[in-house]
Scaffold this motif. Structure first.
Motif, PDB file in Angstrom:
ATOM      1  N   LYS A  12      73.363  31.455  24.737  1.00  0.00           N
ATOM      2  CA  LYS A  12      71.950  31.499  25.135  1.00  0.00           C
ATOM      3  C   LYS A  12      71.864  32.164  26.503  1.00  0.00           C
ATOM      4  O   LYS A  12      72.717  31.930  27.357  1.00  0.00           O
ATOM      5  N   PHE A  13      70.827  32.972  26.701  1.00  0.00           N
ATOM      6  CA  PHE A  13      70.513  33.504  28.024  1.00  0.00           C
ATOM      7  C   PHE A  13      69.068  33.964  28.023  1.00  0.00           C
ATOM      8  O   PHE A  13      68.450  34.115  26.978  1.00  0.00           O
ATOM      9  N   ARG A  14      68.532  34.166  29.225  1.00  0.00           N
ATOM     10  CA  ARG A  14      67.144  34.596  29.379  1.00  0.00           C
ATOM     11  C   ARG A  14      67.097  35.953  30.074  1.00  0.00           C
ATOM     12  O   ARG A  14      67.921  36.244  30.934  1.00  0.00           O
ATOM     13  N   TYR A  15      66.094  36.741  29.701  1.00  0.00           N
ATOM     14  CA  TYR A  15      65.875  38.033  30.360  1.00  0.00           C
ATOM     15  C   TYR A  15      64.370  38.264  30.476  1.00  0.00           C
ATOM     16  O   TYR A  15      63.576  37.654  29.764  1.00  0.00           O
ATOM     17  N   LEU A  16      63.986  39.148  31.386  1.00  0.00           N
ATOM     18  CA  LEU A  16      62.574  39.429  31.617  1.00  0.00           C
ATOM     19  C   LEU A  16      61.998  40.293  30.498  1.00  0.00           C
ATOM     20  O   LEU A  16      62.675  41.180  29.959  1.00  0.00           O
ATOM     21  N   SER A  17      60.727  40.060  30.187  1.00  0.00           N
ATOM     22  CA  SER A  17      60.082  40.747  29.061  1.00  0.00           C
ATOM     23  C   SER A  17      59.841  42.238  29.303  1.00  0.00           C
ATOM     24  O   SER A  17      59.498  42.954  28.370  1.00  0.00           O
TER      25      SER A  17
END
Length: 145
Positions: A12-17
């Motif tokens: 899992k990881f997050r990135y900017l839209s």
């Protein structure tokens, strides 16, 4: 700016839209996420790969093969070290090459988890460092399932 959650392939990881999806199948068969962002006409890409780690049990075993591979491709090694990211050892290599009067920089980080090697690669022009902060935020958000 909104964050997008990636939750596939055991990671899992997050990135900017404002990073747009690329067709990962066009990159490589082991690519699990491919993103692109263009700022002032200069593209940056973040590509995530998942491979079987094989006999590799520690990220320290990746240093020499990665360095040799980058050098064979004509990259100059700027930095090569093992970092600690959220209590996980990460092999990180920075390489550069001159391209059209600008410096193309490749930041690659490799992590091991559950018999798999996850490789995060940021390709950007050093003169336009905006993408690097986004890359660091992605790395800092990594969690394994």
């Amino acid at each position: 700016m909104e964050e997008v959650q990636f939750d596939e392939e055991g990671i899992k990881f997050r990135y900017l839209s404002n990073w747009k999806e690329q067709n990962k199948e066009m990159i490589a068969p082991n690519c699990i996420k491919a993103l692109v962002k263009v700022v002032e006409g200069n593209p940056s890409t973040i590509t995530v790969y998942k491979n079987d780690a094989g006999d590799v049990e520690a990220v320290a075993q990746l240093e020499e093969p990665f360095k040799e591979n980058f050098q064979k491709q004509g990259w100059n090694i700027v930095e090569s070290k093992i970092l600690n990211l959220n209590d996980m050892p990460v092999y990180h290599i920075v390489a550069s090459a001159e391209e059209g009067g600008k410096t193309l920089e490749n930041n690659t980080s490799a992590l091991l988890n559950d018999g798999n090697m996850y490789v995060f690669e940021l390709m950007h022009f050093k003169e336009f460092p905006y993408a690097y902060n986004d890359y660091l935020a992605i790395m800092d958000s990594i969690e394994f399932e």
